[in-house]
Design an enzyme around this catalytic site. Structure first.
Site, mmCIF file in Angstrom:
data_model
loop_
_atom_site.group_PDB
_atom_site.id
_atom_site.type_symbol
_atom_site.label_atom_id
_atom_site.label_comp_id
_atom_site.label_asym_id
_atom_site.label_seq_id
_atom_site.Cartn_x
_atom_site.Cartn_y
_atom_site.Cartn_z
ATOM 1 N N TYR A 52 0.826 -1.202 0.000
ATOM 2 C CA TYR A 52 0.000 0.000 0.000
ATOM 3 C C TYR A 52 0.864 1.257 0.000
ATOM 4 O O TYR A 52 1.778 1.401 0.817
ATOM 5 C CB TYR A 52 -0.907 -0.006 1.237
ATOM 6 C CG TYR A 52 -1.710 1.254 1.437
ATOM 7 C CD1 TYR A 52 -2.845 1.498 0.670
ATOM 8 C CD2 TYR A 52 -1.342 2.199 2.391
ATOM 9 C CE1 TYR A 52 -3.594 2.653 0.858
ATOM 10 C CE2 TYR A 52 -2.085 3.352 2.593
ATOM 11 C CZ TYR A 52 -3.208 3.578 1.816
ATOM 12 O OH TYR A 52 -3.942 4.724 1.997
ATOM 13 N N HIS A 82 -2.433 16.287 -0.370
ATOM 14 C CA HIS A 82 -2.794 16.208 1.044
ATOM 15 C C HIS A 82 -2.508 17.516 1.800
ATOM 16 O O HIS A 82 -2.889 17.649 2.966
ATOM 17 C CB HIS A 82 -2.047 15.066 1.725
ATOM 18 C CG HIS A 82 -2.571 13.706 1.356
ATOM 19 N ND1 HIS A 82 -2.573 13.235 0.063
ATOM 20 C CD2 HIS A 82 -3.121 12.719 2.109
ATOM 21 C CE1 HIS A 82 -3.085 12.022 0.029
ATOM 22 N NE2 HIS A 82 -3.434 11.687 1.251
ATOM 23 N N ASN A 191 2.066 10.096 7.144
ATOM 24 C CA ASN A 191 1.336 9.010 7.787
ATOM 25 C C ASN A 191 1.624 8.929 9.273
ATOM 26 O O ASN A 191 2.569 9.526 9.784
ATOM 27 C CB ASN A 191 1.721 7.698 7.098
ATOM 28 C CG ASN A 191 0.608 6.679 7.152
ATOM 29 O OD1 ASN A 191 0.742 5.626 7.740
ATOM 30 N ND2 ASN A 191 -0.512 6.998 6.524
ATOM 31 N N ARG A 277 -12.842 23.841 49.615
ATOM 32 C CA ARG A 277 -12.414 22.623 50.308
ATOM 33 C C ARG A 277 -12.187 21.443 49.363
ATOM 34 O O ARG A 277 -11.621 20.425 49.777
ATOM 35 C CB ARG A 277 -13.398 22.256 51.408
ATOM 36 C CG ARG A 277 -14.812 21.952 50.980
ATOM 37 C CD ARG A 277 -15.696 21.749 52.236
ATOM 38 N NE ARG A 277 -17.104 21.878 51.943
ATOM 39 C CZ ARG A 277 -17.918 20.853 51.692
ATOM 40 N NH1 ARG A 277 -17.437 19.622 51.698
ATOM 41 N NH2 ARG A 277 -19.189 21.071 51.435
#
Length: 549
Positions: A52, A82, A191, A277
């Site tokens: 891939y 991208h 990636n 408190r």
């Protein structure tokens, strides 16, 4: 001091140090691992092993075969397509953190990029030449690293010594050449989870400093509001199991040790309002979340988050196509940290409201020196309330946003990077809220009646504020003071605590929780008249035995 990526992965504190400006170096063994992984990619290409993003398209194009002649083009085009970020650029620290986390990931030796590519990123870091990275537009991790990687190939923009330069000109200033990317390198550069991991490391560093300040500012408010120190009793707090709670209780005791103001009001109230408190409980819970988040971030830095991962040997290379780039764990951790800090800040605003409200403070209305013509801190509390509301909106979990991308191929999204970005925004908002409380607490000291002394530590905090800003008399825009106080909290550490954990003499505590409960039970019975006052109590193995003296 240089941060060295050696055989051990970086931890979050080291990434934060690089983000703050420290140089980053690769050890010899880290370089060797990067180079060895590149050999595996070359073997995958040579043998035509289907992988891939190496010899296929990406996303929904994962089944489209890419020939060896097209693999350089694929790597370059991945960056171009991208790089889709929008909005104002990230700050230099945010971008540097992402780059450091990316280098750390490559140094695991399973990404398959050339050493030259990693060294290009290191050179940009160490020259403080910061790529221009639009902050928004990512559902996971792609666009931010794409904009960083553009500069490595001479595209995009970078800031160098205050000047905005093209990527090519920036590299020329550093004496470096634009890279021509080979197979898989474009995908490796965008990636994995370096984006969210780098931002998360920065969020941890800022949150840790903020929590240190918030404890100290809360101590100032507590003292001004004449709180009851019993809320921070060590034996009492030990009955709830929480490392964060125990630590905050210790810090509050250290901050307020020696307070004449508090010594004069012991026993005047049965118990204080919750915003006073529960300081150890709320601040402590946030510290516990911080510690848990640090563990998640360190595990992420120790993990290989590429898709695909290359492994094996040159004779038998292997490719793992999986989903390690999906940052589900770190997205959840960032949502959790953001919510924790938002809660701490919300309680700070409640203490601020008590300081300015004459119905409960015992101080002049809104901390103004005279009434009528001066509003003092009235509207500053509005600002804090607004920021609390904004944090409440931001604290909605990004990790549940979901969505579908890439033609149904990527049909589950964790939104890890957006989770980190909004956590950083929450932390900034919280620092502004605490800064307003800091100013109001300093003003309250100046308006206290009586001459009982402050605790030495809160005195040092008050002096630090007064060195930066004078008493407020409606004589200048209060926003200027708020900005100064914010920068103090964001950029500086609070004064060190006086001998934390060892404040004054106290009776020896039982060894464990069971013994504490037994002793408390016997003491309660004695107080109720069920034992003669002249009683000595022995606690052994969690059992209480009373013996007449």
């Amino acid at each position: 001091m240089a941060v060295i990526r050696s055989e051990r992965p970086l931890d979050w504190t080291q990434v934060a140090a690089v983000a703050a400006g420290e140089p980053l170096e690769l050890s010899v063994d880290a370089c060797a691992r990067i180079a060895a992984a590149r050999v595996l990619v070359e073997q995958i290409v040579e043998r035509g092993i289907r992988a891939y993003g190496v010899n296929t398209g990406v996303g929904a194009l994962c089944d489209v075969i890419v020939s060896p002649a097209e693999q350089r083009m694929l790597s370059r085009n991945i960056l171009m397509s991208h790089a889709v970020g929008v909005g104002a650029p990230l700050g230099a620290a945010e971008t540097r953190a992402i780059m450091a986390a990316a280098v750390n990931n490559f140094a695991h030796g399973h990404s398959g990029i050339r050493l030259d590519v990693t060294q290009q990123l290191v050179a940009l870091l160490n020259a403080d030449c910061v790529p221009e990275v639009p902050a928004f537009g990512s559902v996971g991790y792609l666009s931010h690293m794409a904009h960083i990687a553009l500069v490595c190939i001479g595209e995009g923009y970078a800031c160098y010594r205050g000047e905005r330069l093209s990527g090519r000109d920036a590299l020329r200033r550093l004496g470096r050449e634009p890279l021509v990317l080979e197979a898989k390198e474009g995908l490796s550069l965008i990636n994995g989870t370096p984006c969210v991991t780098g931002l998360a490391a920065l969020a941890l560093a800022r949150a840790e400093r903020l929590l240190d300040w918030t404890d100290m500012v809360a101590a100032m408010s507590f003292e001004n509001l004449h709180g009851q120190m019993a809320a921070f009793d060590e034996d009492s707090l030990a009955l709830r199991v929480s490392a964060g709670l125990s630590r905050v209780g210790e810090r509050m005791r250290a901050s307020l040790a020696g307070s004449g103001i508090l010594a004069a009001v012991v026993g005047q109230r049965t118990q204080d309002p919750l915003s006073m408190r529960t300081i150890p409980h709320v601040h402590g819970a946030a510290r516990d979340v911080l510690d848990a988040t640090a563990g998640v971030v360190n595990r992420e830095l120790a993990s290989i988050t590429d898709n695909p991962i290359v492994a094996g040997t040159p004779d038998a290379p292997r490719v793992y196509s999986q989903a390690h780039a999906v940052g589900a764990a770190i997205a959840l951790a960032m949502d959790s940290l953001g919510t924790a800090i938002a809660q701490v800040a919300a309680m700070a605003e409640r203490r601020l409201d008590r300081l300015v409200n004459p119905l409960v403070s015992g101080l002049p209305a809104f901390l103004a020196e005279t009434g009528g013509t001066r509003s003092g801190f009235m509207i500053a509390q509005y600002t804090a309330a607004s920021l609390v509301a904004q944090n409440r909106r931001l604290a909605m979990p990004a990790s549940l946003d979901g969505g579908i991308t890439s033609g149904l191929q990527e049909d589950h999204l964790c939104h890890a990077t957006p989770a980190a970005l909004k956590a950083l925004e929450i932390i900034d908002n919280a620092a502004r809220i605490v800064a307003i409380e800091l100013l109001a607490a300093a003003q309250a000291y100046d308006l206290q009646s009586g001459d009982a002394p402050r605790a030495p530590h809160t005195e040092s905090l008050w002096q630090r504020v007064r060195r930066a800003v004078p008493v407020y008399r409606d004589d200048r825009p209060l926003a200027d003071d708020m900005r100064i106080a914010f920068r103090m909290i964001a950029d500086e550490a609070p004064p060190p605590l006086p001998n934390p954990g060892n404040i004054g003499p106290r009776p020896a505590a039982p060894a464990d929780g069971a013994q504490r409960v037994a002793l408390a039970t016997v003491m309660h019975l004695a107080a109720a008249g069920h034992f003669d006052p002249a009683v000595s109590i022995a606690v052994n193995d969690g059992q209480a035995a009373a013996h007449q003296a």
